[in-house]
Design a protein around this motif. Structure first.
Motif, PDB file in Angstrom:
ATOM      1  N   ILE A   4     -49.249 -24.398 -79.084  1.00 38.99           N
ATOM      2  CA  ILE A   4     -48.356 -23.389 -78.504  1.00 38.99           C
ATOM      3  C   ILE A   4     -48.937 -21.997 -78.744  1.00 38.99           C
ATOM      4  N   GLY A   7     -51.208 -20.951 -76.293  1.00 39.94           N
ATOM      5  CA  GLY A   7     -50.626 -20.689 -74.977  1.00 39.94           C
ATOM      6  C   GLY A   7     -50.440 -21.926 -74.126  1.00 39.94           C
ATOM      7  N   CYS A   8     -50.318 -23.092 -74.772  1.00 43.19           N
ATOM      8  CA  CYS A   8     -50.174 -24.339 -74.011  1.00 43.19           C
ATOM      9  C   CYS A   8     -48.719 -24.519 -73.559  1.00 43.19           C
ATOM     10  N   ASP A   9     -48.501 -24.416 -72.266  1.00 41.79           N
ATOM     11  CA  ASP A   9     -47.149 -24.549 -71.717  1.00 41.79           C
ATOM     12  C   ASP A   9     -46.579 -25.948 -71.950  1.00 41.79           C
ATOM     13  N   PHE A  12     -45.267 -26.402 -75.386  1.00 35.82           N
ATOM     14  CA  PHE A  12     -44.012 -25.683 -75.581  1.00 35.82           C
ATOM     15  C   PHE A  12     -42.859 -26.427 -74.913  1.00 35.82           C
ATOM     16  N   ALA A  13     -43.120 -26.913 -73.703  1.00 39.40           N
ATOM     17  CA  ALA A  13     -42.069 -27.656 -72.991  1.00 39.40           C
ATOM     18  C   ALA A  13     -41.674 -28.914 -73.774  1.00 39.40           C
ATOM     19  N   TYR A  16     -39.593 -27.889 -76.686  1.00 34.87           N
ATOM     20  CA  TYR A  16     -38.248 -27.509 -76.233  1.00 34.87           C
ATOM     21  C   TYR A  16     -37.413 -28.758 -75.956  1.00 34.87           C
ATOM     22  N   ASP A  17     -38.022 -29.713 -75.257  1.00 34.74           N
ATOM     23  CA  ASP A  17     -37.280 -30.921 -74.913  1.00 34.74           C
ATOM     24  C   ASP A  17     -36.875 -31.702 -76.168  1.00 34.74           C
TER      25      ASP A  17
END
Lengths: 175, 220
Positions: A4, A7-9, A12-13, A16-17
């Motif tokens: 993260i 900058g790994c989307d 992060f997703a 979050y999940d």
């Protein structure tokens, strides 16, 4: 967290999940069962991960660190509310009707009111243990105290709450 | 029998009803809170755990907003990344010292010889100024007797004034300038204005003055 930080989307997703529902539920329970407030705090918590990744201590387990940050946010909110001197909600008086017309929703409502009246440390302890199903050691890490203290806090809280909600746990619910 | 604090029942409470406890655990319960109280708390916890599982899900828009913020943060970090990488680059001390020495050497070399591609041209700058000397001035009125109406003396000729006027300079007024006298400075306007005041001495009484003015070339 390292990915993260790079900058790994996707990472992060994934994070979050995995945690959003739990953290939302935690805020919901700790901040007066207001879904909008819980939304705001959940968003703010994840924004901290995006903007202040340096806050993360790699020496700690992520979930423990995450709940510690969330706990600090809740404490700050309590302080803010106490400065505004918001009167605490008073639980409604229980009536005998509830024992015969027992309803999980009614119980939930009164449990929430009883939790509101608890000291914030006891409330956090109770929610982490019985809602988030954390171990005594994890709670001790989050609250920065010995495990014995956590056990003591929990035992006291259960005694207090079950005494207040004795009507509901009289026997009908057990069936 | 060793004393066991009652809060050690906590790990049992959310898990087991009284009937499922081991004999030594039951003994602990009897000693601490009793069977009925244990059952009461156990039932309460079961319902509390079920109730606390019920909570609304977070707003789906939060996920989208956070992912957008993540992209924005990444773009910002990429902009700063190049500079950070440059600043974090490590080089040996001797290389840094050699680079600084070379830059200083080039600077001083070109400073004396002229920097490449740069042309120079000498430009002289003249600075001028005017200094006025303040002196006392004799009052005189020779309007009716002096040629050109007024007597005007340049400040530079003041030391050459005759008689007791060595420290004075000329009487000058704008009226003299109006006569067209070529050397009259424009100072002390109106000092010798003509009018009905007392007249001065006749011109032949000021022979020394005439000589001075003739010597200075102001009159012929």
């Amino acid at each position: 967290m390292r990915r993260i930080a790079e900058g790994c989307d996707t990472s992060f997703a994934e994070l979050y999940d995995r945690y959003s529902v739990r953290m939302h539920r935690y805020f919901y329970r700790m901040l007066g069962q207001d879904a909008n407030v819980a939304d705001d705090f959940t968003q703010e918590l994840f924004m901290k991960i995006i903007e202040k990744r340096a806050l993360y201590d790699p020496g700690r387990r992520f979930s423990t660190w995450f709940y510690t940050v969330a706990g600090n946010m809740v404490k700050n909110e309590y302080r803010r509310r106490s400065r505004q001197q918001t009167p605490p909600m008073e639980p409604e008086a229980f009536t005998e009707d509830f024992t015969t017309d027992l309803d999980q929703q009614v119980f939930e409502k009164h449990l929430a009111l009883a939790l509101e009246q608890l000291d914030e440390t006891l409330r956090q302890c109770f929610v982490l243990r019985y809602q988030e199903e954390m171990s005594l050691k994890e709670i001790a890490d989050i609250q920065d105290c010995p495990e014995g203290t956590v056990k003591s806090r929990l035992f006291y809280t259960i005694k207090k709450l079950s005494g207040k909600l004795r009507t509901f746990s009289g026997g009908v619910l057990l069936s | 029998m060793n004393y066991i604090p009652s809060y050690n029942l906590e790990p049992l409470l959310p898990e087991e009803p009284f009937g499922d406890l081991l004999p030594e655990e039951k003994r602990l319960v009897w000693a601490a809170i009793g069977e009925e109280e244990y059952e009461q708390r156990f039932r309460f916890l079961q319902h509390a755990k079920t109730a606390m599982k019920q909570s609304p899900a977070p707003d789906p828009a939060i996920r989208q907003q956070l992912l957008a913020a993540m992209k924005k943060q990444r773009a910002k970090a990429a902009g700063q990344g190049a500079l950070v990488r440059l600043l974090q680059r490590r080089i040996p001390v001797w290389q840094a010292a050699a680079t600084i020495a070379a830059l200083l050497g080039f600077f001083f070399l070109f400073k004396h010889q002229g920097f490449p591609g740069m042309q120079s041209e000498k430009v002289y700058v003249y600075l001028t100024d005017t200094v006025y000397k303040e002196v006392s001035l004799p009052a005189m009125d020779s309007a009716g007797n002096v040629p050109f109406g007024r007597v005007n003396v340049k400040p530079g000729a003041a030391p050459n004034l005759p008689g007791g006027f060595s420290d004075t300079i000329a009487a000058i007024d704008s009226a003299t300038r109006r006569t067209g006298f070529p050397y009259a400075p424009d100072t002390l306007q109106g000092l010798n204005q003509a009018g009905d005041g007392p007249k001065g001495n006749p011109a032949h009484d000021w022979e020394d003055w005439w000589q001075f003015l003739r010597a200075d070339g102001k009159i012929k």
